[in-house]
Design a protein around this motif. Structure first.
Motif, PDB file in Angstrom:
ATOM      1  N   MET A  24       0.824  -1.186   0.000  1.00 29.33           N
ATOM      2  CA  MET A  24       0.000   0.000   0.000  1.00 29.33           C
ATOM      3  C   MET A  24       0.872   1.255   0.000  1.00 29.33           C
ATOM      4  SD  MET A  24      -3.230   0.461   0.051  1.00 29.33           S
ATOM      5  CE  MET A  24      -4.561   1.408   0.641  1.00 29.33           C
ATOM      6  N   GLU A  25       1.975   1.190   0.741  1.00 33.99           N
ATOM      7  CA  GLU A  25       2.844   2.348   0.846  1.00 33.99           C
ATOM      8  C   GLU A  25       3.507   2.670  -0.486  1.00 33.99           C
ATOM      9  OE1 GLU A  25       6.646   3.383   3.431  1.00 33.99           O
ATOM     10  OE2 GLU A  25       4.923   2.663   4.588  1.00 33.99           O
ATOM     11  N   ALA A  26       3.808   1.698  -1.280  1.00 38.56           N
ATOM     12  CA  ALA A  26       4.418   1.907  -2.584  1.00 38.56           C
ATOM     13  C   ALA A  26       3.451   2.627  -3.511  1.00 38.56           C
ATOM     14  CB  ALA A  26       4.848   0.587  -3.191  1.00 38.56           C
ATOM     15  N   SER A  27       2.180   2.260  -3.450  1.00 39.02           N
ATOM     16  CA  SER A  27       1.204   2.916  -4.317  1.00 39.02           C
ATOM     17  C   SER A  27       0.978   4.369  -3.869  1.00 39.02           C
ATOM     18  CB  SER A  27      -0.118   2.151  -4.332  1.00 39.02           C
ATOM     19  OG  SER A  27      -0.770   2.253  -3.091  1.00 39.02           O
ATOM     20  N   GLN A  28       1.105   4.629  -2.557  1.00 44.61           N
ATOM     21  CA  GLN A  28       0.971   5.999  -2.072  1.00 44.61           C
ATOM     22  C   GLN A  28       2.145   6.843  -2.584  1.00 44.61           C
ATOM     23  OE1 GLN A  28       0.673   5.671   2.175  1.00 44.61           O
ATOM     24  NE2 GLN A  28      -1.570   5.432   2.134  1.00 44.61           N
ATOM     25  N   ILE A  51       1.813  10.122  -4.880  1.00 46.07           N
ATOM     26  CA  ILE A  51       2.468  11.383  -4.528  1.00 46.07           C
ATOM     27  C   ILE A  51       3.405  11.819  -5.659  1.00 46.07           C
ATOM     28  CG2 ILE A  51       4.139  12.440  -2.956  1.00 46.07           C
ATOM     29  CD1 ILE A  51       2.835  10.771  -0.703  1.00 46.07           C
ATOM     30  N   LYS A  52       4.147  10.859  -6.184  1.00 48.06           N
ATOM     31  CA  LYS A  52       5.063  11.157  -7.278  1.00 48.06           C
ATOM     32  C   LYS A  52       4.290  11.686  -8.489  1.00 48.06           C
ATOM     33  CE  LYS A  52       8.735   8.892  -9.884  1.00 48.06           C
ATOM     34  NZ  LYS A  52       9.426   7.613 -10.104  1.00 48.06           N
ATOM     35  N   GLU A  53       3.172  11.040  -8.800  1.00 48.96           N
ATOM     36  CA  GLU A  53       2.342  11.466  -9.931  1.00 48.96           C
ATOM     37  C   GLU A  53       1.729  12.849  -9.666  1.00 48.96           C
ATOM     38  OE1 GLU A  53       1.002  11.159 -13.680  1.00 48.96           O
ATOM     39  OE2 GLU A  53       2.277   9.682 -12.698  1.00 48.96           O
ATOM     40  N   LEU A  54       1.299  13.097  -8.432  1.00 52.81           N
ATOM     41  CA  LEU A  54       0.750  14.415  -8.081  1.00 52.81           C
ATOM     42  C   LEU A  54       1.811  15.501  -8.224  1.00 52.81           C
ATOM     43  CD1 LEU A  54      -1.559  13.737  -4.994  1.00 52.81           C
ATOM     44  CD2 LEU A  54      -2.233  14.612  -7.221  1.00 52.81           C
ATOM     45  N   ARG A  55       3.008  15.247  -7.755  1.00 52.97           N
ATOM     46  CA  ARG A  55       4.095  16.220  -7.883  1.00 52.97           C
ATOM     47  C   ARG A  55       4.369  16.530  -9.354  1.00 52.97           C
ATOM     48  NH1 ARG A  55       8.266  14.047  -3.325  1.00 52.97           N
ATOM     49  NH2 ARG A  55       7.295  15.150  -1.578  1.00 52.97           N
ATOM     50  N   LYS A  56       4.385  15.463 -10.151  1.00 50.44           N
ATOM     51  CA  LYS A  56       4.623  15.633 -11.578  1.00 50.44           C
ATOM     52  C   LYS A  56       3.537  16.527 -12.187  1.00 50.44           C
ATOM     53  CE  LYS A  56       5.216  12.917 -15.787  1.00 50.44           C
ATOM     54  NZ  LYS A  56       5.171  11.573 -16.344  1.00 50.44           N
ATOM     55  N   LYS A  57       2.289  16.285 -11.842  1.00 50.62           N
ATOM     56  CA  LYS A  57       1.186  17.084 -12.372  1.00 50.62           C
ATOM     57  C   LYS A  57       1.251  18.524 -11.850  1.00 50.62           C
ATOM     58  CE  LYS A  57      -1.968  13.298 -13.296  1.00 50.62           C
ATOM     59  NZ  LYS A  57      -3.280  12.694 -13.055  1.00 50.62           N
ATOM     60  N   ILE A  58       1.620  18.694 -10.597  1.00 47.48           N
ATOM     61  CA  ILE A  58       1.747  20.043 -10.028  1.00 47.48           C
ATOM     62  C   ILE A  58       2.834  20.819 -10.749  1.00 47.48           C
ATOM     63  CG2 ILE A  58       2.471  21.337  -7.984  1.00 47.48           C
ATOM     64  CD1 ILE A  58       0.929  19.215  -6.311  1.00 47.48           C
TER      65      ILE A  58
END
Length: 97
Positions: A1-5, A9-16
């Motif tokens: 579960m932690e890996a998917s989080q 987060i990585k994907e959100l940062r990329k989009k931000i």
């Protein structure tokens, strides 16, 4: 579960970062458009002044042509202009009373 989080987060940062770079690009583009708009407004003002000057010269030419077409004699045209100026001066004097 932690890996998917971490992936989320990585994907959100990329989009931000993508959104931030898009905002920066749009701000720069907006400034460019505003600058171009200002230049075009200035050019339009210059063209308006030129148009008014040309229109004024054209009106003068029409009057000159009218005066000269009624008589081929330049002296008679000058006399007509002088009469018109005197009439205008009389009208101005009457208005000032």
């Amino acid at each position: 579960m932690e890996a998917s989080q971490h992936e989320i987060i990585k994907e959100l940062r990329k989009k931000i970062y993508t959104i931030i770079s898009m905002c920066d690009r749009l701000r720069a583009e907006k400034e460019q458009w505003l600058h171009e708009k200002k230049e075009l407004i200035e050019k339009l003002k210059i063209k308006d002044k030129e148009y008014i000057e040309i229109e004024h010269k054209f009106d003068q030419l029409k009057v000159a042509k009218l005066l000269l077409s009624n008589s081929g004699d330049a002296q008679e045209a000058r006399q007509k202009v002088n009469r018109l100026v005197r009439e205008i001066d009389k009208c101005i004097a009457l208005l000032n009373r």
